[in-house]
Structure formats: structure tokens, C-alpha cells
Design a protein around this motif. Structure first.
Motif, PDB file in Angstrom:
ATOM      1  N   THR A   1       0.834  -1.208   0.000  1.00  9.42           N
ATOM      2  CA  THR A   1       0.000   0.000   0.000  1.00  9.42           C
ATOM      3  C   THR A   1       0.865   1.253   0.000  1.00  9.42           C
ATOM      4  OG1 THR A   1      -1.711  -1.199   1.208  1.00  9.42           O
ATOM      5  CG2 THR A   1      -1.854   1.196   1.219  1.00  9.42           C
TER       6      THR A   1
ATOM      7  N   ALA B   1       4.787   9.435  -9.998  1.00  9.80           N
ATOM      8  CA  ALA B   1       4.397   9.495 -11.407  1.00  9.80           C
ATOM      9  C   ALA B   1       3.682  10.807 -11.735  1.00  9.80           C
ATOM     10  CB  ALA B   1       3.502   8.305 -11.751  1.00  9.80           C
ATOM     11  N   ILE B   2       2.716  11.183 -10.923  1.00  9.12           N
ATOM     12  CA  ILE B   2       1.991  12.433 -11.167  1.00  9.12           C
ATOM     13  C   ILE B   2       2.912  13.629 -10.954  1.00  9.12           C
ATOM     14  CG2 ILE B   2       0.081  13.889 -10.382  1.00  9.12           C
ATOM     15  CD1 ILE B   2      -1.423  11.300  -9.697  1.00  9.12           C
TER      16      ILE B   2
ATOM     17  N   LEU C   1       4.333   5.561  -5.453  1.00  7.45           N
ATOM     18  CA  LEU C   1       4.565   5.508  -6.895  1.00  7.45           C
ATOM     19  C   LEU C   1       3.585   6.392  -7.664  1.00  7.45           C
ATOM     20  CD1 LEU C   1       5.448   1.782  -7.630  1.00  7.45           C
ATOM     21  CD2 LEU C   1       6.902   3.779  -7.907  1.00  7.45           C
ATOM     22  N   VAL C   2       2.341   6.423  -7.226  1.00 10.15           N
ATOM     23  CA  VAL C   2       1.365   7.321  -7.861  1.00 10.15           C
ATOM     24  C   VAL C   2       1.806   8.768  -7.671  1.00 10.15           C
ATOM     25  CG1 VAL C   2      -1.024   8.175  -7.703  1.00 10.15           C
ATOM     26  CG2 VAL C   2      -0.570   5.724  -7.747  1.00 10.15           C
ATOM     27  N   GLY C   3       2.242   9.112  -6.468  1.00  8.30           N
ATOM     28  CA  GLY C   3       2.724  10.471  -6.212  1.00  8.30           C
ATOM     29  C   GLY C   3       3.931  10.825  -7.065  1.00  8.30           C
TER      30      GLY C   3
ATOM     31  N   ILE D   1       2.575   1.674  -3.482  1.00 13.11           N
ATOM     32  CA  ILE D   1       1.639   2.083  -4.542  1.00 13.11           C
ATOM     33  C   ILE D   1       1.284   3.559  -4.399  1.00 13.11           C
ATOM     34  CG2 ILE D   1      -0.716   1.780  -5.395  1.00 13.11           C
ATOM     35  CD1 ILE D   1      -0.312  -1.242  -4.898  1.00 13.11           C
ATOM     36  N   ILE D   2       0.989   4.004  -3.177  1.00  9.72           N
ATOM     37  CA  ILE D   2       0.663   5.423  -2.964  1.00  9.72           C
ATOM     38  C   ILE D   2       1.847   6.308  -3.364  1.00  9.72           C
ATOM     39  CG2 ILE D   2       0.165   7.178  -1.199  1.00  9.72           C
ATOM     40  CD1 ILE D   2      -1.479   5.027   0.262  1.00  9.72           C
TER      41      ILE D   2
ATOM     42  N   LEU E   1       1.759  13.828  -0.982  1.00  7.31           N
ATOM     43  CA  LEU E   1       1.191  12.500  -1.198  1.00  7.31           C
ATOM     44  C   LEU E   1       2.224  11.404  -0.919  1.00  7.31           C
ATOM     45  CD1 LEU E   1      -1.243  10.826  -2.123  1.00  7.31           C
ATOM     46  CD2 LEU E   1      -0.368  11.029  -4.453  1.00  7.31           C
TER      47      LEU E   1
ATOM     48  N   CYS F   1       2.147  16.457  -4.716  1.00  6.96           N
ATOM     49  CA  CYS F   1       2.635  15.084  -4.843  1.00  6.96           C
ATOM     50  C   CYS F   1       3.721  14.767  -3.814  1.00  6.96           C
ATOM     51  CB  CYS F   1       3.130  14.833  -6.265  1.00  6.96           C
ATOM     52  SG  CYS F   1       1.764  14.787  -7.441  1.00  6.96           S
TER      53      CYS F   1
ATOM     54  N   GLY G   1       1.930   8.477   1.876  1.00  9.47           N
ATOM     55  CA  GLY G   1       2.154   7.051   1.628  1.00  9.47           C
ATOM     56  C   GLY G   1       3.071   6.427   2.667  1.00  9.47           C
TER      57      GLY G   1
END
Length: 76
Positions: free
Chosen positions: A18, A28-29, A24-26, A21-22, A48, A45, A52
């Protein structure tokens, strides 16, 4: 081969997945926002990514970490 090396279980838990993933999204964006020169989104980000890390720590303490009582390792 009398003593196989045991898997130490590093990172194979719901808490770790978890958190990763949080974050990695931060990342990437945030990378896209940096490329498009949107400073407020880049800093959002960064927050974010910190969230995470905190979520992973909390889930680990609640019991979803590698040695936690709510985590059962899967057989390979």
C-alpha cells in the motif's frame, strides 16, 4: 542444500504494498507535473509521497506488516 535460505519477508505485506503504490502514484503524477511546470501539483505530490510513508507505517503498526498478527504469508 541441507539448509535452504529462508525468505526474510522484506516488503511482502499489505502495509508495504500500500505504501509503495501510494508513493509511486505520487512520483508518477509529480514527474508529469514537474515536466509541465505546475509547481502546486508537484508540491501536492510531495505531500502524497509523505502520506504514503505514514500510511505504510500505520498499517504496519496496526498489524498488516510482515510480522503482524493480521498478515498471513502466501506460499510460493
Amino acid at each position: 542444500m541441507s539448509n535452504p535460505i529462508a525468505d526474510p519477508g522484506h516488503g511482502h505485506s499489505p502495509a508495504a504494498w500500500t505504501a509503495v503504490i501510494i508513493m509511486l502514484v505520487g512520483i508518477a503524477i509529480g514527474t508529469g507535473a514537474f515536466f509541465l511546470n505546475v509547481p502546486w501539483l508537484v508540491w501536492s505530490c510531495v505531500v502524497l509521497i509523505a502520506i504514503g510513508l505514514i500510511v505504510g507505517f500505520i498499517l504496519s503498526k496496526v498489524g498488516y506488516g510482515v510480522n503482524g498478527p493480521k498478515y498471513t504469508p502466501k506460499e510460493h
